[in-house]
Every structure is written in structure tokens, then in C-alpha cells.
Enzyme design. Structure first.
Site, PDB file in Angstrom:
ATOM      1  N   ILE A  38       0.850  -1.199   0.000  1.00 36.28           N
ATOM      2  CA  ILE A  38       0.000   0.000   0.000  1.00 36.28           C
ATOM      3  C   ILE A  38       0.884   1.247   0.000  1.00 36.28           C
ATOM      4  CG2 ILE A  38      -1.804   1.273   1.210  1.00 36.28           C
ATOM      5  CD1 ILE A  38      -2.687  -1.330   2.472  1.00 36.28           C
ATOM      6  N   ASP A  53      -5.656   0.787  10.391  1.00 33.46           N
ATOM      7  CA  ASP A  53      -6.258  -0.551  10.412  1.00 33.46           C
ATOM      8  C   ASP A  53      -7.491  -0.612   9.517  1.00 33.46           C
ATOM      9  OD1 ASP A  53      -4.332  -1.440  12.133  1.00 33.46           O
ATOM     10  OD2 ASP A  53      -5.600  -1.410  13.922  1.00 33.46           O
ATOM     11  N   GLU A  81       1.670  -3.444   5.806  1.00 34.67           N
ATOM     12  CA  GLU A  81       0.821  -3.078   4.671  1.00 34.67           C
ATOM     13  C   GLU A  81       1.132  -3.924   3.441  1.00 34.67           C
ATOM     14  OE1 GLU A  81       4.337  -0.201   4.306  1.00 34.67           O
ATOM     15  OE2 GLU A  81       3.368  -1.453   5.811  1.00 34.67           O
TER      16      GLU A  81
END
Length: 265
Positions: free
Chosen positions: A192, A208, A234
């Protein structure tokens, strides 16, 4: 029977466990067939069957409709954990709901082979409960707590088996029955962008939520024979089963576009 139940707890693979459980029921009780039906979003995700014709896994993604949908919804709305016959017009089929981690619902469907089935009901219920309890323990051990995806430990074990060649032929057979889309594996890595800045600006609770949102997409877009893992932080991993690099690339691109569409919307 007790010896076979002890054997169940020696398995560390969910799909092997399912096969052994179905075979125990088929071999030791007067049943004609037994199905493990997994359901999510009003869709039959997968049906695993043991019958006179042997062990086989049906194609997934069959929409629930009509009487079948009403019947399975009725079973899962019950609060008890008993083996029940819900269709009074056909008393040859019995059902038991199963708690699962990775899908919304699962149901054991048993078709009895004779009228001698009734004396076995209580014992059969206990066997299914033992399976249900261990099934959940194994599911928790293989699942990432936050996202509900398969965890890194499960990925490492799968990758190890791929590289060395699994010594368990039954696991190979089950995997091939579930996929049947080529012998090659392809690895997709997902990271990410700017996730650290999200945590720094908005806090880890918000971070989260981003992970959960991405995880939901990663459950939706991969094909039914691909596996998705949370690698850590991530980072996510998708293990594609495909006969060519081009097919794997198309599947990977579908995931990337899906995440981009979420961002732009």
C-alpha cells in the site's frame, strides 16, 4: 471410530481435514453421501462431497435461489447445534451448521442410506462437533486476526511445499481438484503506497481501517483458485495458479484496477 477421530487432529491443512472428516462419516455411518457446503453472500462458494462415486469438489460461485436458499437460511437461523431434517417432504436429508473463519456459513448435508440411520444420530452429532471445534482452531491458526486473510505462517508453509514438492500426495490431489488451472504458481506482491503517512497523520486505528478495506477487495477480486495472504504490515501476497504468465498477469491487473477504482471513487 475413536482412532479415526484422533487422526483428525494430526492434520494441519484445512482441505485435507475436510476430506478425512467426510470420509469418516461416509465409512462409519449409514449414509449415501455427505456434502460440506460453504456459503458467502448468497452464493455457494464451494461444495465438497464424499459418496459412492468417491471424493470430489464442485465448482464454486453458484447462486443460491428458490427452495435451496430458503432451506439453508432456515438451517442457519436456528440457535441449536443439532443434526436436523428440515424438509418434511424428504426425510432422507439431514443438516448441521458449521462455524467457519473464512466464509460466512458452512453446512454439512447428509443423505442417509437406510432407515437404520436414526440410532446413529447422537453419535454423528458428536463427531461433527469434534470436527467443528478442530476446524475452527485450525482456521484461527492459519488466519490473520485483523484482516481475516491467510497469514504469513500459512504462506511460508505453502511456499515451502511448492519448492520442495509436497510429500503428501493426498494434499496434491485435493489442491489440483480445487484449482485445475495449470501446474505453475505465480507470486503477486502488493504494497500500500504511503501507508506510513496515513498512520502518522490519522493514527493506527484509521490505518487498520485501510488494511481492512484493502483486505475486503483482495477477497473479492482474485479468482477462486488463487490464495491471498497478509505478509505483514501493509504488505500482501497473492499466490496465483495459472498455466501461463499472461493469465497470471491479467488476474494481477484485475486486483490493481479494483484497488485504483476504490481510491478514485
Amino acid at each position: 471410530l475413536l482412532g479415526k477421530l484422533g487422526e483428525i487432529t494430526s492434520y494441519r491443512d484445512v482441505y485435507q481435514l475436510e476430506r478425512v472428516f467426510l470420509q469418516i462419516i461416509f465409512d462409519d455411518f449409514p449414509v449415501k453421501s455427505i456434502n460440506l457446503i460453504k456459503i458467502t453472500d448468497n452464493t455457494i462458494w464451494e461444495t465438497t462431497t464424499f459418496s459412492d462415486e468417491g471424493f470430489f469438489i464442485s465448482e464454486r460461485e453458484k447462486p443460491l435461489s428458490g427452495r435451496r436458499k430458503e432451506l439453508l437460511e432456515e438451517i442457519y437461523s436456528r440457535s441449536d447445534d443439532e443434526l436436523i431434517c428440515t424438509d418434511k417432504e424428504d426425510e432422507s436429508h439431514f443438516f448441521f451448521k458449521i462455524d467457519v473463519i473464512s466464509t460466512n456459513h458452512a453446512i454439512v448435508e447428509i443423505q442417509k442410506s437406510s432407515d437404520l440411520f436414526t440410532p446413529y444420530l447422537e453419535t454423528l452429532c458428536q463427531v461433527i462437533k469434534i470436527f467443528n471445534n478442530y476446524y475452527n482452531l485450525l482456521g484461527y491458526a492459519q488466519t490473520d486476526e485483523l484482516t481475516g486473510l491467510l497469514n504469513r505462517k500459512t504462506f511460508n508453509a505453502k511456499l515451502k511445499n511448492i519448492f520442495k514438492g509436497s510429500s503428501d500426495t493426498s494434499a496434491d490431489v485435493i489442491d489440483e481438484m480445487r484449482t485445475n488451472h495449470g501446474d505453475d504458481y505465480w507470486l503477486g506482491l502488493i504494497d500500500i503506497d504511503h501507508f506510513k503517512s496515513v498512520n502518522d497523520r490519522f493514527g493506527h486505528v484509521f490505518g487498520d481501517e485501510v488494511l481492512l478495506l484493502i483486505a475486503q477487495l483482495l477477497k473479492k477480486y482474485p479468482r477462486r483458485y488463487d490464495s491471498v495472504y497478509r505478509f505483514g504490515g501493509e504488505e500482501f501476497v497473492v499466490l496465483f495458479r495459472s498455466d501461463t504468465k499472461e493469465h497470471a498477469s491479467v488476474a494481477c491487473e484485475r486486483i490493481r484496477i479494483g484497488i485504483c477504482l476504490l481510491y478514485t471513487s
